[in-house]
Design a protein around this motif. Structure first.
Motif, PDB file in Angstrom:
ATOM      1  N   VAL A  34       0.821  -1.205   0.000  1.00  0.00           N
ATOM      2  CA  VAL A  34       0.000   0.000   0.000  1.00  0.00           C
ATOM      3  C   VAL A  34       0.862   1.264   0.000  1.00  0.00           C
ATOM      4  O   VAL A  34       0.536   2.234  -0.681  1.00  0.00           O
ATOM      5  N   GLU A  35       1.941   1.258   0.739  1.00  0.00           N
ATOM      6  CA  GLU A  35       2.782   2.458   0.817  1.00  0.00           C
ATOM      7  C   GLU A  35       3.299   2.878  -0.555  1.00  0.00           C
ATOM      8  O   GLU A  35       3.413   4.063  -0.849  1.00  0.00           O
ATOM      9  N   THR A  36       3.608   1.911  -1.407  1.00  0.00           N
ATOM     10  CA  THR A  36       4.087   2.215  -2.756  1.00  0.00           C
ATOM     11  C   THR A  36       3.026   2.932  -3.569  1.00  0.00           C
ATOM     12  O   THR A  36       3.333   3.735  -4.443  1.00  0.00           O
ATOM     13  N   MET A  37       1.762   2.670  -3.252  1.00  0.00           N
ATOM     14  CA  MET A  37       0.662   3.222  -4.048  1.00  0.00           C
ATOM     15  C   MET A  37       0.088   4.520  -3.488  1.00  0.00           C
ATOM     16  O   MET A  37      -0.757   5.132  -4.123  1.00  0.00           O
ATOM     17  N   ARG A  38       0.510   4.963  -2.345  1.00  0.00           N
ATOM     18  CA  ARG A  38      -0.127   6.110  -1.679  1.00  0.00           C
ATOM     19  C   ARG A  38      -0.053   7.419  -2.462  1.00  0.00           C
ATOM     20  O   ARG A  38      -0.939   8.248  -2.340  1.00  0.00           O
ATOM     21  N   ASP A  39       0.987   7.627  -3.255  1.00  0.00           N
ATOM     22  CA  ASP A  39       1.120   8.905  -3.959  1.00  0.00           C
ATOM     23  C   ASP A  39       1.656   8.697  -5.374  1.00  0.00           C
ATOM     24  O   ASP A  39       2.589   9.370  -5.794  1.00  0.00           O
ATOM     25  N   LEU A  40       1.044   7.782  -6.103  1.00  0.00           N
ATOM     26  CA  LEU A  40       1.447   7.531  -7.493  1.00  0.00           C
ATOM     27  C   LEU A  40       0.732   8.491  -8.434  1.00  0.00           C
ATOM     28  O   LEU A  40      -0.422   8.850  -8.214  1.00  0.00           O
ATOM     29  N   THR A  41       1.416   8.873  -9.486  1.00  0.00           N
ATOM     30  CA  THR A  41       0.783   9.660 -10.538  1.00  0.00           C
ATOM     31  C   THR A  41       0.097   8.721 -11.513  1.00  0.00           C
ATOM     32  O   THR A  41       0.672   7.729 -11.938  1.00  0.00           O
ATOM     33  N   ILE A  42      -1.146   9.042 -11.855  1.00  0.00           N
ATOM     34  CA  ILE A  42      -1.887   8.329 -12.887  1.00  0.00           C
ATOM     35  C   ILE A  42      -2.102   9.329 -14.019  1.00  0.00           C
ATOM     36  O   ILE A  42      -2.612  10.427 -13.790  1.00  0.00           O
ATOM     37  N   MET A  63      -7.245  10.724  -3.682  1.00  0.00           N
ATOM     38  CA  MET A  63      -8.463   9.933  -3.493  1.00  0.00           C
ATOM     39  C   MET A  63      -9.145  10.316  -2.191  1.00  0.00           C
ATOM     40  O   MET A  63      -8.487  10.571  -1.189  1.00  0.00           O
ATOM     41  N   LYS A  64     -10.459  10.353  -2.212  1.00  0.00           N
ATOM     42  CA  LYS A  64     -11.234  10.719  -1.025  1.00  0.00           C
ATOM     43  C   LYS A  64     -11.094   9.672   0.077  1.00  0.00           C
ATOM     44  O   LYS A  64     -11.012   9.995   1.248  1.00  0.00           O
ATOM     45  N   ARG A  65     -11.089   8.395  -0.286  1.00  0.00           N
ATOM     46  CA  ARG A  65     -11.015   7.304   0.684  1.00  0.00           C
ATOM     47  C   ARG A  65      -9.666   6.585   0.556  1.00  0.00           C
ATOM     48  O   ARG A  65      -9.123   6.453  -0.523  1.00  0.00           O
ATOM     49  N   SER A  66      -9.173   6.098   1.661  1.00  0.00           N
ATOM     50  CA  SER A  66      -7.880   5.395   1.658  1.00  0.00           C
ATOM     51  C   SER A  66      -8.049   4.003   1.058  1.00  0.00           C
ATOM     52  O   SER A  66      -9.154   3.453   0.995  1.00  0.00           O
ATOM     53  N   PHE A  67      -6.928   3.413   0.652  1.00  0.00           N
ATOM     54  CA  PHE A  67      -6.955   2.043   0.142  1.00  0.00           C
ATOM     55  C   PHE A  67      -7.495   1.082   1.203  1.00  0.00           C
ATOM     56  O   PHE A  67      -8.251   0.169   0.904  1.00  0.00           O
ATOM     57  N   GLU A  68      -7.102   1.295   2.456  1.00  0.00           N
ATOM     58  CA  GLU A  68      -7.565   0.428   3.535  1.00  0.00           C
ATOM     59  C   GLU A  68      -9.080   0.500   3.698  1.00  0.00           C
ATOM     60  O   GLU A  68      -9.745  -0.525   3.865  1.00  0.00           O
ATOM     61  N   GLU A  69      -9.634   1.712   3.641  1.00  0.00           N
ATOM     62  CA  GLU A  69     -11.080   1.856   3.783  1.00  0.00           C
ATOM     63  C   GLU A  69     -11.812   1.195   2.616  1.00  0.00           C
ATOM     64  O   GLU A  69     -12.802   0.476   2.810  1.00  0.00           O
ATOM     65  N   LEU A  70     -11.337   1.407   1.407  1.00  0.00           N
ATOM     66  CA  LEU A  70     -11.969   0.789   0.241  1.00  0.00           C
ATOM     67  C   LEU A  70     -11.918  -0.736   0.328  1.00  0.00           C
ATOM     68  O   LEU A  70     -12.902  -1.421   0.073  1.00  0.00           O
ATOM     69  N   ALA A  71     -10.768  -1.271   0.723  1.00  0.00           N
ATOM     70  CA  ALA A  71     -10.619  -2.727   0.843  1.00  0.00           C
ATOM     71  C   ALA A  71     -11.520  -3.281   1.935  1.00  0.00           C
ATOM     72  O   ALA A  71     -12.086  -4.371   1.793  1.00  0.00           O
ATOM     73  N   SER A  72     -11.703  -2.528   3.009  1.00  0.00           N
ATOM     74  CA  SER A  72     -12.573  -3.016   4.088  1.00  0.00           C
ATOM     75  C   SER A  72     -14.016  -3.139   3.613  1.00  0.00           C
ATOM     76  O   SER A  72     -14.712  -4.085   3.977  1.00  0.00           O
ATOM     77  N   ASN A 109      -0.712   5.626 -17.689  1.00  0.00           N
ATOM     78  CA  ASN A 109       0.510   5.418 -16.922  1.00  0.00           C
ATOM     79  C   ASN A 109       0.148   5.454 -15.446  1.00  0.00           C
ATOM     80  O   ASN A 109      -0.542   6.380 -14.999  1.00  0.00           O
ATOM     81  N   VAL A 110       0.616   4.471 -14.699  1.00  0.00           N
ATOM     82  CA  VAL A 110       0.480   4.453 -13.249  1.00  0.00           C
ATOM     83  C   VAL A 110       1.892   4.296 -12.713  1.00  0.00           C
ATOM     84  O   VAL A 110       2.516   3.250 -12.895  1.00  0.00           O
TER      85      VAL A 110
END
Length: 121
Positions: A34-42, A63-72, A109-110
């Protein structure tokens, strides 16, 4: 999304998201923490007849919601013993009057990864 389906009636949103050719994945999946994805340019670029007709970019940190919240939420009601792909959508939206055409090339590109596909009929 298929804008014409989605625009006809908001209740058609599920149908606008699921149709043949609606989601291009591959040729491979890259797994990371998750840390790798926290501030990627798309970044998105759409080319028509060799010329850029649309481009835009956004960062995952917007993103409005975190990866953890979305996954939950994804895992709250479903058992996913084989895993799942969580599609978050994008903050890059072409103008309302823009439509893809057969033969357009869509490049996404991600981070340093790139997916490039032609639009098929």
């Amino acid at each position: 999304s298929s804008r014409d389906i989605e625009g006809e009636n908001p209740l058609y949103l599920p149908q606008a998201k699921i149709y043949d050719g609606s989601c291009a994945l591959g040729p491979a999946l890259v797994l990371c923490d998750v840390e790798t994805m926290r501030d990627l340019t798309i970044a998105l670029t759409i080319e028509r007849d060799g010329s850029e007709v649309f481009s835009g970019s956004v960062r995952t940190s917007q993103m409005k919601r975190s990866f953890e919240e979305l996954a939950s939420y994804l895992c709250a009601e479903y058992a996913l013993p084989h895993g799942a792909l969580l599609m978050t959508g994008t903050g890059i939206v072409p103008p309302d009057d823009f439509s893809l055409a057969v033969g357009d090339r869509v490049r996404i590109n991600v981070g340093n990864l790139r997916l490039s596909n032609p639009v098929a009929s």
